[in-house]
Structures are given as C-alpha cells and as structure tokens.
Motif scaffolding. Structure first.
Motif, PDB file in Angstrom:
ATOM      1  N   SER A 106       1.686   5.826  -9.155  1.00  0.00           N
ATOM      2  CA  SER A 106       1.118   5.103  -8.024  1.00  0.00           C
ATOM      3  C   SER A 106       1.343   5.851  -6.709  1.00  0.00           C
ATOM      4  CB  SER A 106       1.695   3.692  -7.994  1.00  0.00           C
ATOM      5  OG  SER A 106       0.954   2.893  -7.112  1.00  0.00           O
ATOM      6  N   HIS A 107       1.982   5.205  -5.743  1.00  0.00           N
ATOM      7  CA  HIS A 107       2.115   5.806  -4.412  1.00  0.00           C
ATOM      8  C   HIS A 107       3.339   6.714  -4.303  1.00  0.00           C
ATOM      9  CE1 HIS A 107       4.391   2.053  -4.520  1.00  0.00           C
ATOM     10  NE2 HIS A 107       5.281   2.741  -3.846  1.00  0.00           N
ATOM     11  N   LYS A 116       1.988   3.003 -17.170  1.00  0.00           N
ATOM     12  CA  LYS A 116       1.647   1.593 -16.934  1.00  0.00           C
ATOM     13  C   LYS A 116       0.964   1.086 -18.196  1.00  0.00           C
ATOM     14  CE  LYS A 116       0.770   1.505 -11.901  1.00  0.00           C
ATOM     15  NZ  LYS A 116      -0.251   1.139 -10.879  1.00  0.00           N
ATOM     16  N   ASP A 250      -4.428   5.131  -2.551  1.00  0.00           N
ATOM     17  CA  ASP A 250      -3.238   5.797  -3.090  1.00  0.00           C
ATOM     18  C   ASP A 250      -3.651   6.585  -4.345  1.00  0.00           C
ATOM     19  OD1 ASP A 250      -3.523   3.644  -4.865  1.00  0.00           O
ATOM     20  OD2 ASP A 250      -1.363   3.374  -5.091  1.00  0.00           O
ATOM     21  N   ASP A 252      -3.505   6.321  -7.542  1.00  0.00           N
ATOM     22  CA  ASP A 252      -4.164   5.678  -8.691  1.00  0.00           C
ATOM     23  C   ASP A 252      -5.199   4.637  -8.258  1.00  0.00           C
ATOM     24  OD1 ASP A 252      -2.041   3.979  -7.906  1.00  0.00           O
ATOM     25  OD2 ASP A 252      -2.108   2.966  -9.853  1.00  0.00           O
ATOM     26  N   ASP A 254      -5.383   1.802  -6.535  1.00  0.00           N
ATOM     27  CA  ASP A 254      -5.301   0.335  -6.543  1.00  0.00           C
ATOM     28  C   ASP A 254      -4.834  -0.216  -5.202  1.00  0.00           C
ATOM     29  OD1 ASP A 254      -2.668   1.103  -6.761  1.00  0.00           O
ATOM     30  OD2 ASP A 254      -2.244  -0.077  -8.570  1.00  0.00           O
ATOM     31  N   ARG A 346      -5.694  -4.958  -9.439  1.00  0.00           N
ATOM     32  CA  ARG A 346      -5.976  -4.450  -8.092  1.00  0.00           C
ATOM     33  C   ARG A 346      -6.972  -3.296  -8.186  1.00  0.00           C
ATOM     34  NH1 ARG A 346      -0.207  -3.215  -5.508  1.00  0.00           N
ATOM     35  NH2 ARG A 346      -0.210  -1.905  -7.355  1.00  0.00           N
TER      36      ARG A 346
HETATM   37 MG    MG Z   1      -1.056   2.365  -6.873  1.00  0.00          MG
END
Ligand code: MG
Length: 460
Positions: A106-107, A116, A250, A252, A254, A346
């Motif tokens: 992610s971020h 995930k 970000d 990925d 979301d 998201r």
């Molecule tokens: Mg993310």
C-alpha cells in the motif's frame, strides 16, 4: 527491518533473516497457509486464485514465489501482473475465482511488501479467518500436490479494461457530462500502477491528462503516502499547467487525494465527503466512515436527510457496517471510497469517475466545490505511558469522565462534543494512547488534544 503478522495479512521489509523480515521463505509459508486454508474451507483442492501486484521493485520476485507456491498446492493461478487492489477485487468474482492475493504494501515505502488476502467475493477476509490463516502458517500443516495435480498458470491483460468498463457502465457515472467539460487533469501515481489505470480511465472520460510519475517502475519519487508534506510537486504542476484538477493515488490505488485548480489540496478527508454528497443527493440512505474520519461526512449526510454511521477503524469494519446498514456510500477519511454498487472495497478509479461526474454536474471549479463543505481540521497526538499501566482501565475512566457527551466504545473511546470530537485508541504494540481530534480550526484541534493528554495524566 520488520515482519508484521496480523489477522489482516503479512507485511514486512524485503531482505535479511527469516521470520524477522518478509523473506522468500516467509512469503512461501504464508502463501501456503492461505492456499491451504482456502482448500480446507472449500473442501476441495483445485481452486482458482487471482493474483495481482503493485509496481514496487520486489513485486516481480514476490509474485514468482506466490504463484509457484499456489501451483505447488494444486491451485490454478490467474496472474494479472501489474494491477491495483480494486482491480484484483473486481476480477475475483468476475472470473468466478475462489479468492485472490494482492501483492502490495500500500502506501509504505519501497523496502516494504505485503500479501493482502481476498475471499471469493473479492473482499478482504475477516479477522477470524485471518487468525486461522496465521495459525496454519505457524503449524506448517501443508500438503502439496503430487506432480499430476500441480496447478495451472495463466496470465490476463484485460483486467483494467474490464474494471474501467464496469465503472463506465454505472448509472451514477455520467461519462457524457464529464466529456463535455474537457477537464485537464494532472496525475501523480508515484510510479506505480495507478500510472496505467488512472490515465486510461481519464482518457475514456475525455480528459486531457498530464502525467507526473506515471511510469510503473516502482521507483517512488517521494514518500508514497498521499499526505500534504509529500505532494508539493503536483500542487505546483497543476498551477503551471492551468489544470482543473490534480489526482494523487497511493501505490495500490485504493487511496485518492485531490488537488484544486489553485494547487491547494482538497483534503484527503473530503474525497469521500464530495462523492457522498453527489450520491446522497440522488438517493437517500446511509453513509459510513470510520470513527477517525471527518465529521463533515455526517454533516453532509444529515443535510441531505440521510443517516451517518461510524465503524471501527479498518476497511473490513467499514464494509461490515455498510452491509448491515445497506449503505449508499462508505469509506475511510484517508481517501478510500467504497461504492457498493461496484464492489465492497476502496477503489480510487470509481472515486475519480464519481467525483468528476459530481464536479461536471455542479458546474463549479474544484475550489468552489470544496467551499460548499464545512471546514474541519484534524489533530493527531499521542501519550506515552509506562508498561505497568492498564490502558483499557484508563480508557474506561476517560469514558466515565464524559458520560454526558455522545460516546462510542466500538473502537477505543470516541467522544463527540457539540463542536468537535476526540478519538482515543490504544496501540496494540506499545503502551501508547493515540489521540485524534477534529475541530473548526487547527489550533482548536491541537488544544483539544493537549487537554485530553492532561486529563489522561490526571487519571493515571
Ligand atoms: Mg493502499
């Protein structure tokens, strides 16, 4: 260096010693655990899983480990290659697969990666299931397939097209209205997969796209968390290009943050507020965010004769409450838009399409639209305690101090005062209480945090 095993998956830094970082052995073990758990759960071996990844440098290496391990279990793999979290979520049910794995931290910065885990609906597995996967990883009770039963492997390169077409087909997305505006949009995708997906969506919507960091090579040019302190360049470029809007996602894809035509941040909290405003204007219902998200969403919902509910922090919790309340829209204040008519996850792509529809129909500039929403400011503080202190008991004492106020204990203690709020959450790893506040000015938000620290100290 670190490795964090939790009920929401495994996350760690690349390199170093096994069990202290996300090493190849840890990736194989955890993938084996998830694959085995799904096989046990479904009571069959030949499952199909969808795998996709963000563009971070370790992605290709981790992808090889994950896909080969799944094949070793006898599981068929559909590999989307470079993808986004929401795209994989959409593709799992689309392909009638039994689950999915997204390879992204992610971020988090480039040294991190993570797995995930998605169920057959393309939604994150819940905490209970996550705990079962962790236990399996611990026991290493795996049984790999014999040679004739190895899983098959195929790639797909049409996932972005499918995802984008589903968005364009949504009745609430008005592509013609957007096209008529000929928006000029600058995109900062930190050189991850948003650099492929977001410009492609914008071009479908007739926008002129100016790409900033849209090469999906995993070399993040700045810290990839879409926070103000990391977004100076896009703010400058929006002004220089005379663009209507800036879009930041970000790695990925979301989380969605917006920049107005003057190069000012729209505020990550307000991505969800604006999208909810549009949807609730067209359909009364419930809006959901987590307890640490802006009150502006509650205000907007109430103005439109709709209800607002707050869940515990965490996407799974938001989604659970959205289903319970049959929500029209939900998400998290950090720019996470969850639109259930598409899927329960998201999704920055659907967020962009809904926001642009709203902007086109309101016939306002981005800054004018922002000015229609109540302005709140958030504060973030923490108090460090000593390990001998019972943090839960302390939070209960705090709750008792404010019994006359509106209180939620769904996740820590949230106290809603008339003009502001405070949310106290304990850390699971350290003797710390994190203090989130929101008020009509930054000064007031910070002062409220300081008052809470004093109050907590007086109760220790
Ligand atoms: Mg993310």
């Amino acid at each position: 260096m670190s490795l964090i095993k939790s009920i929401s998956g495994i996350r760690g830094t690349i390199g170093g010693k096994v069990n202290e970082n996300l090493t190849p052995l840890d990736v194989v073990k955890f993938t084996s655990a998830f694959g085995t758990w799904l096989q046990n759960n479904k009571n069959k071996k030949d499952l199909t899983l969808v795998v996709g990844r963000d563009a971070r440098i370790s992605g290709s290496m981790v992808n090889s480990l994950v896909t080969a391990t799944l094949q070793g279990l006898g599981i068929h793999v559909v590999d989307l290659g470079l993808s986004t979290t929401p795209t994989v979520e959409v593709m799992v049910p689309e392909l009638s697969a039994d689950g999915g794995i997204i390879l992204t931290a992610s971020h988090n910065p480039k040294q991190w990666n993570a797995l995930k885990l998605l169920n057959e609906n393309g939604e994150f597995i819940n905490g209970e299931n996550g705990a079962e996967v962790l236990a399996l990883a611990e026991s290493e009770d795996f049984n790999y397939a014999v040679v004739d039963d190895l899983g098959k492997y195929e790639t797909r390169d049409d996932a972005f097209d499918i995802h984008i077409q589903k968005i364009l087909d949504l009745p609430m997305v008005d592509a013609e209205a957007i096209k008529s505006k000929k928006f000029k949009v600058v995109v900062d995708a930190v050189n991850s997969t948003g650099g492929i997906a977001i410009p492609r969506l914008l071009e479908e919507l007739g926008c002129e796209v100016v790409k900033l960091y849209c090469e999906p090579n995993g070399h993040f040019p700045h810290n990839p968390e879409p926070l103000k302190e990391h977004l100076g360049e896009i703010c400058e470029l929006v002004k220089k290009e005379n663009a209507d809007l800036g879009i930041v996602v970000d790695p990925d894809v979301d989380r969605l943050a917006l920049v107005d035509e003057n190069g000012e941040l729209f505020g990550e909290e307000y991505t969800l507020v604006a999208v909810a405003d549009y949807l609730l204007k067209n359909k009364k219902g419930a809006a959901i965010s987590n307890l640490s998200s802006s009150r502006a969403l509650r205000d907007v919902a109430r103005n439109l004769d709709s209800e607002y509910f707050a869940s515990a922090v965490g996407e799974v919790n938001v989604v659970t409450l959205m289903k319970e309340k049959n929500a029209v829209i939900g998400g998290e204040g950090n720019g996470g838009i969850i639109y259930p008519d598409l899927h329960y996850g998201r999704d920055s792509l659907v967020g962009v399409a809904l926001f642009l529809t709203h902007l086109a129909k309101e016939n306002k500039s981005v800054s004018e639209l922002r000015a229609t929403y109540p302005s709140y400011f958030m504060g973030k503080k923490k108090i460090e305690l000593t390990p001998d202190i019972d943090v839960d008991a302390l939070l209960t004492k705090m709750e008792k101090e404010y019994l006359n106020e509106e209180i939620s204990t769904v996740d820590g203690v949230k106290i809603d005062f008339e003009k502001n709020w405070v949310h106290l959450r304990k850390s699971n790893t350290e003797p710390i209480i994190r203090i989130y506040t929101e008020a009509f000015s930054q000064e007031e938000a910070d002062q409220l945090g300081d008052q809470m620290i004093e109050k907590i100290k007086s109760l220790v």
